[in-house]
Motif scaffolding. Structure first.
Motif, PDB file in Angstrom:
ATOM      1  N   GLY A 240       0.809  -1.213   0.000  1.00 38.39           N
ATOM      2  CA  GLY A 240       0.000   0.000   0.000  1.00 38.39           C
ATOM      3  C   GLY A 240       0.835   1.252   0.000  1.00 38.39           C
ATOM      4  O   GLY A 240       0.397   2.305   0.497  1.00 38.39           O
ATOM      5  N   ALA A 241       2.038   1.171  -0.532  1.00 40.26           N
ATOM      6  CA  ALA A 241       2.970   2.297  -0.493  1.00 40.26           C
ATOM      7  C   ALA A 241       2.397   3.526  -1.190  1.00 40.26           C
ATOM      8  O   ALA A 241       1.744   3.427  -2.231  1.00 40.26           O
ATOM      9  N   ALA A 242       2.661   4.682  -0.594  1.00 43.26           N
ATOM     10  CA  ALA A 242       2.323   5.948  -1.247  1.00 43.26           C
ATOM     11  C   ALA A 242       3.369   6.222  -2.309  1.00 43.26           C
ATOM     12  O   ALA A 242       4.554   5.934  -2.121  1.00 43.26           O
ATOM     13  N   ARG A 243       2.939   6.788  -3.421  1.00 47.12           N
ATOM     14  CA  ARG A 243       3.845   6.979  -4.557  1.00 47.12           C
ATOM     15  C   ARG A 243       3.926   8.452  -4.921  1.00 47.12           C
ATOM     16  O   ARG A 243       2.916   9.130  -5.075  1.00 47.12           O
ATOM     17  N   VAL A 244       5.150   8.950  -5.046  1.00 48.07           N
ATOM     18  CA  VAL A 244       5.404  10.322  -5.479  1.00 48.07           C
ATOM     19  C   VAL A 244       6.266  10.253  -6.731  1.00 48.07           C
ATOM     20  O   VAL A 244       7.357   9.671  -6.701  1.00 48.07           O
ATOM     21  N   THR A 245       5.781  10.812  -7.822  1.00 52.63           N
ATOM     22  CA  THR A 245       6.528  10.805  -9.077  1.00 52.63           C
ATOM     23  C   THR A 245       7.231  12.151  -9.260  1.00 52.63           C
ATOM     24  O   THR A 245       6.612  13.207  -9.125  1.00 52.63           O
ATOM     25  N   VAL A 246       8.518  12.063  -9.561  1.00 45.28           N
ATOM     26  CA  VAL A 246       9.331  13.258  -9.771  1.00 45.28           C
ATOM     27  C   VAL A 246       9.616  13.376 -11.262  1.00 45.28           C
ATOM     28  O   VAL A 246      10.105  12.434 -11.879  1.00 45.28           O
ATOM     29  N   SER A 247       9.303  14.506 -11.823  1.00 48.91           N
ATOM     30  CA  SER A 247       9.600  14.745 -13.240  1.00 48.91           C
ATOM     31  C   SER A 247      10.485  15.977 -13.334  1.00 48.91           C
ATOM     32  O   SER A 247      11.108  16.389 -12.345  1.00 48.91           O
ATOM     33  N   ALA A 248      10.546  16.557 -14.513  1.00 48.30           N
ATOM     34  CA  ALA A 248      11.358  17.752 -14.689  1.00 48.30           C
ATOM     35  C   ALA A 248      10.811  18.896 -13.829  1.00 48.30           C
ATOM     36  O   ALA A 248       9.614  18.949 -13.508  1.00 48.30           O
ATOM     37  N   MET A 249      11.689  19.794 -13.427  1.00 48.89           N
ATOM     38  CA  MET A 249      11.274  20.956 -12.646  1.00 48.89           C
ATOM     39  C   MET A 249      10.510  21.940 -13.534  1.00 48.89           C
ATOM     40  O   MET A 249      10.655  21.929 -14.763  1.00 48.89           O
ATOM     41  N   ASP A 250       9.705  22.802 -12.915  1.00 52.48           N
ATOM     42  CA  ASP A 250       9.079  23.843 -13.719  1.00 52.48           C
ATOM     43  C   ASP A 250      10.086  24.954 -13.992  1.00 52.48           C
ATOM     44  O   ASP A 250      11.203  24.963 -13.435  1.00 52.48           O
ATOM     45  N   SER A 251       9.723  25.873 -14.831  1.00 54.38           N
ATOM     46  CA  SER A 251      10.662  26.903 -15.277  1.00 54.38           C
ATOM     47  C   SER A 251      11.183  27.739 -14.119  1.00 54.38           C
ATOM     48  O   SER A 251      12.387  28.013 -14.014  1.00 54.38           O
ATOM     49  N   ALA A 252      10.281  28.139 -13.221  1.00 54.09           N
ATOM     50  CA  ALA A 252      10.693  29.001 -12.117  1.00 54.09           C
ATOM     51  C   ALA A 252      11.683  28.282 -11.201  1.00 54.09           C
ATOM     52  O   ALA A 252      12.696  28.858 -10.771  1.00 54.09           O
ATOM     53  N   GLU A 253      11.394  27.019 -10.888  1.00 55.18           N
ATOM     54  CA  GLU A 253      12.311  26.261 -10.035  1.00 55.18           C
ATOM     55  C   GLU A 253      13.656  26.060 -10.719  1.00 55.18           C
ATOM     56  O   GLU A 253      14.713  26.131 -10.072  1.00 55.18           O
ATOM     57  N   LEU A 272      18.149  34.782 -20.186  1.00 57.80           N
ATOM     58  CA  LEU A 272      19.187  33.825 -20.568  1.00 57.80           C
ATOM     59  C   LEU A 272      19.152  32.591 -19.672  1.00 57.80           C
ATOM     60  O   LEU A 272      19.345  31.463 -20.137  1.00 57.80           O
ATOM     61  N   LEU A 273      18.923  32.823 -18.380  1.00 57.88           N
ATOM     62  CA  LEU A 273      18.839  31.678 -17.469  1.00 57.88           C
ATOM     63  C   LEU A 273      17.647  30.786 -17.823  1.00 57.88           C
ATOM     64  O   LEU A 273      17.747  29.560 -17.781  1.00 57.88           O
ATOM     65  N   ASP A 275      16.388  30.435 -20.748  1.00 58.38           N
ATOM     66  CA  ASP A 275      16.757  29.737 -21.982  1.00 58.38           C
ATOM     67  C   ASP A 275      17.667  28.554 -21.682  1.00 58.38           C
ATOM     68  O   ASP A 275      17.516  27.457 -22.238  1.00 58.38           O
ATOM     69  N   LEU A 276      18.622  28.793 -20.804  1.00 65.43           N
ATOM     70  CA  LEU A 276      19.539  27.718 -20.429  1.00 65.43           C
ATOM     71  C   LEU A 276      18.780  26.573 -19.756  1.00 65.43           C
ATOM     72  O   LEU A 276      19.016  25.393 -20.045  1.00 65.43           O
ATOM     73  N   ALA A 277      17.845  26.920 -18.862  1.00 61.50           N
ATOM     74  CA  ALA A 277      17.056  25.894 -18.189  1.00 61.50           C
ATOM     75  C   ALA A 277      16.245  25.092 -19.189  1.00 61.50           C
ATOM     76  O   ALA A 277      16.131  23.860 -19.080  1.00 61.50           O
ATOM     77  N   ARG A 278      15.660  25.780 -20.164  1.00 63.62           N
ATOM     78  CA  ARG A 278      14.868  25.087 -21.177  1.00 63.62           C
ATOM     79  C   ARG A 278      15.736  24.130 -21.969  1.00 63.62           C
ATOM     80  O   ARG A 278      15.343  22.998 -22.260  1.00 63.62           O
TER      81      ARG A 278
END
Length: 736
Positions: A240-253, A272-273, A275-278
């Motif tokens: 019955g484990a709880a599940r947390v899925t981690v994906s890519a961060m959002d732009s602000a993070e 520029l930052l 753009d680099l994150a994207r």
């Protein structure tokens, strides 16, 4: 901070002060609490750590009002604290942290273990998130924290659950010699150990649900955090484990993470930052590596280096984008650091010491440390434990690709194997200086600094720390054609294997060595015999018989008479296990003759003991007694206290059969003393129990009770759940 030894001395000082204030002698106190006077003396002098039972009995007798109980509890081993450090500059993941906290609160209401999983694509920061959360809740788990990297998604083999259980159980205070051999038994023992505690477990990088099956608590208030690229649906259904899925961060993070890592470099254009994150696909691993590039360049320059094809790749959740990202950081390394990075890719063990890295690269330890520090500064490696380094599994894959094409790979692999071979050879000489090892170790390769040891404890610590790397090093040696190192290294582990009994490594290493030694009868015979003994001790008698027969055949064929003696000795022990007394007698007599011929005192003493068992079974008790006496004398000359304890216990049993009870009691006491000095608690309990049983038989019940209590105190100090031996002693005590 006071050490456990100092705390133990504090208990002893308080005990002596209380006793003397009452005007009692050690004898007076011993008569009241029914403990041996020598035990009380060791407790007072700080040479023996008190158990809870000791403290309660002495506190009550002396009217200490709980002071001795408190001091004893402080002297017990501390709870494990194995969590690696959380990322120093952790940014974002607020939603995921909130989900994890909510899951823990929900599970707390059920009264059972808490299990949460964190899954997601590679490079998404699963481990960083798990560590951040684990440290945040660690204070709620006074039982401590256990950590294991299960290596589920890497080029090397996933961690064996049995080996993980061994590390967990020893961390919880279970002695190595008390560990059961079977996986299911170890899992049951872990569940028993965790049930009364609130302990936090972090199982990182799991391969699948099956790998986790035996690593989870079954009851109680423990919590488990699991990270994996797999969804682990099977485990979720079972627990019955709880599940947390981690994906890519959002732009602000992503921008916040870049800004935090880049630090104070003046005003950086936020566009520029972004753009680099994207272009990094908002993957934390990619963002961190790119930020390190910015620390040596301008954001605009780094952004320009990313073309459209790389953008597409970074949006795909597979190994390709991470490979590309790692190549950016690798390309900026100085030549020495780049060489170290490539060569580290050869080593696929769970971690690497600085000294092993130095051997791999053929440089001094100081230089290796400097290169490792530079790689850590570029976030290409990290140190999960002091003095040891490891790659993230994806970085390791990239380094391995580079290593495969490096022209220096073969000689580097040979240097590493040479370092491990000589290290375990030297350790074996420290652990058992009396052992006659006729194997000739190949010369240490140039530019390799071997390990050295100042004490037996130092050698044991080194052997234990490096053991998880043995199998990867053996596989590396085989891949590069170094067959001699691949068969010889497991043989040099022998003294440590006998001491620690790590069954998984024992068997797996010798299976690899068996393949490496094919065609070399001398080496093959040694490997087969060691493998047979491992199987015999694990209870697999069919395989043990097969490999002992192979060892005898090979050694007879190549004329290895010292080796043949050991094959015969093992065959005799196996025959005893099988109840084939006549066959055991033949094997043991032949082995004794060969040990005498080759002047091997250890082997001769061991086989004299086996021969004594045969004569005793055939009711020739006088002859058996003579043999045991001679064997004990030989063990004394060798300095093997464990051997002395074994032989004196056997001679005492024979004397009891012959009716010479006074001499039997004397031998039992001497055996218990020898075992105690050797640190062999199993042999000490056996001698004390037999001593007590005989005392009861000859009408000395008070002394028998005292001896039984001593044995019981040892068993209780080992804190083994469902200890049938302790239960049997308690039953006997009720009849006295």
């Amino acid at each position: 901070m006071a050490t456990q030894e100092q705390i133990g001395e504090g208990f002893g000082h308080a005990l002596r002060t209380r006793r003397e204030a009452l005007g009692w002698s050690l004898t007076d106190l011993a008569n009241i609490v029914r403990y041996d006077k020598s035990l009380l003396s060791r407790l007072e002098n700080g040479r023996r750590k008190p158990t809870e039972q000791h403290a309660r009995a002495l506190d009550n007798a002396l009217g200490a009002e709980g002071q001795l109980i408190t001091l004893a509890r402080r002297a017990l081993p501390r709870s494990p604290a194995q969590l690696p450090a959380a990322p120093a500059r952790f940014v974002g993941r607020d939603d995921e942290l909130s989900s994890l906290a909510a899951a823990v609160r929900e599970f707390a209401d059920t009264g059972g273990p808490t299990v949460v999983t964190i899954d997601g694509p590679p490079g998404a920061g699963k481990t960083a998130l798990a560590l951040r959360f684990a440290h945040a809740i660690a204070h709620d788990f006074p039982g401590g924290q256990l950590y294991a990297d299960l290596r589920g998604h890497s080029s090397g083999d996933p961690a064996d659950p049995s080996d993980v259980l061994e590390e967990f159980l020893t961390s919880l205070g279970v002695e190595s010699e008390s560990l059961p051999a079977r996986l299911e038994q170890r899992a049951s023992l872990l569940r028993s150990a965790l049930a009364p505690t609130r302990t936090l477990l972090l199982l990182d990088n799991a391969a699948d649900s099956d790998q986790l099956l035996h690593l989870l608590p079954g009851a109680g208030e423990c919590a488990v955090i699991v990270t994996s690229r797999d969804r682990l649906s099977g485990m979720a259904m079972r627990t019955g484990a709880a599940r947390v899925t981690v994906s890519a961060m959002d732009s602000a993070e992503s921008v916040r993470l870049l800004t935090t890592i880049i630090g104070n470099r003046g005003t950086v254009d936020s566009a520029l930052l972004a753009d680099l994150a994207r272009r990094c696909g908002h993957l934390p691993l990619a963002l961190r590596i790119a930020a390190e590039r910015v620390a040596l360049s301008e954001v605009a320059d780094v952004v320009e280096e990313l073309d459209d094809s790389r953008l597409d790749a970074l949006d795909v959740a597979d190994a390709m984008p991470v490979r590309t990202i790692i190549s950016w950081s690798y390309g900026r390394l100085d030549p020495g650091s780049a060489r170290m990075f490539r060569l580290l890719g050869l080593h696929r063990g769970p971690y690497l010491s600085v000294a092993a890295a130095a051997a791999l690269a053929g440089i001094r330890v100081g230089a290796a440390r400097r290169f490792l520090d530079r790689l850590a500064g570029a976030h290409l490696i990290h140190n999960p434990r002091r003095g040891h380094w490891r790659f993230h599994d994806l970085v390791a894959d990239y380094a391995a690709e580079l290593a495969a094409g490096d022209p220096e790979a073969q000689v580097a692999a040979a240097r590493l194997a040479s370092w491990y071979l000589h290290g375990y050879s030297r350790a074996g000489k420290v652990l058992a200086p009396y052992r006659d090892n006729p194997l000739q170790v190949a010369d240490l390769l140039p530019d390799v600094e071997p390990a050295s040891f100042t004490s037996e404890q130092d050698a044991i610590a080194w052997c234990r720390a490096e053991l998880p790397n043995v199998l990867p090093v053996l596989r590396l040696a085989l891949r590069h054609g170094d067959r001699e190192a691949a068969w010889h290294l497991p043989l040099e582990l022998w003294s440590y294997l006998l001491l620690a009994k790590p069954w998984g490594v024992w068997i797996a290493s010798h299976q690899l060595a068996l393949s490496a030694s094919a065609g070399n009868d001398y080496a093959h015979g040694w490997v087969a015999t060691n493998l047979a003994e491992g199987y015999r001790r694990m209870g697999d008698r069919d395989r043990a018989a097969s490999y002992y027969a192979l060892g005898r055949e090979l050694r007879e064929r190549c004329g290895d008479r010292p080796g043949l003696a050991w094959s015969l000795a093992g065959s005799a022990l196996l025959a005893i296990d099988l109840g084939e007394i006549a066959q055991a007698k033949d094997f043991s007599e032949a082995a004794v003759e060969l040990f005498a011929e080759t002047d091997n005192s250890e082997g001769r003493a061991l086989l004299l003991g086996v021969l004594g068992d045969m004569q005793d079974a055939l009711e020739d008790h006088r002859a058996a007694l003579d043999v045991f006496t001679e064997a004990a004398e030989l063990m004394t000359e060798l300095g093997s206290l464990q051997g002395v304890a074994q032989m004196l216990t056997r001679s005492a049993e024979v004397r009891r059969t012959l009716g010479d009870h006074d001499a039997a009691l004397t031998d039992f006491v001497a055996a218990a003393n020898a075992a105690r000095q050797a640190g062999d608690s199993v042999a000490e309990v056996a001698a004390l129990s037999s001593y007590a049983h005989l005392l009861a038989d000859v009408g000395r019940p008070d002394e028998a009770r005292q001896a039984y209590h001593q044995a019981l105190a040892i068993l209780e100090s080992r804190a083994e759940p469902d200890d049938t031996q302790a239960a049997a002693i308690r039953t006997r005590l009720t009849t006295l």
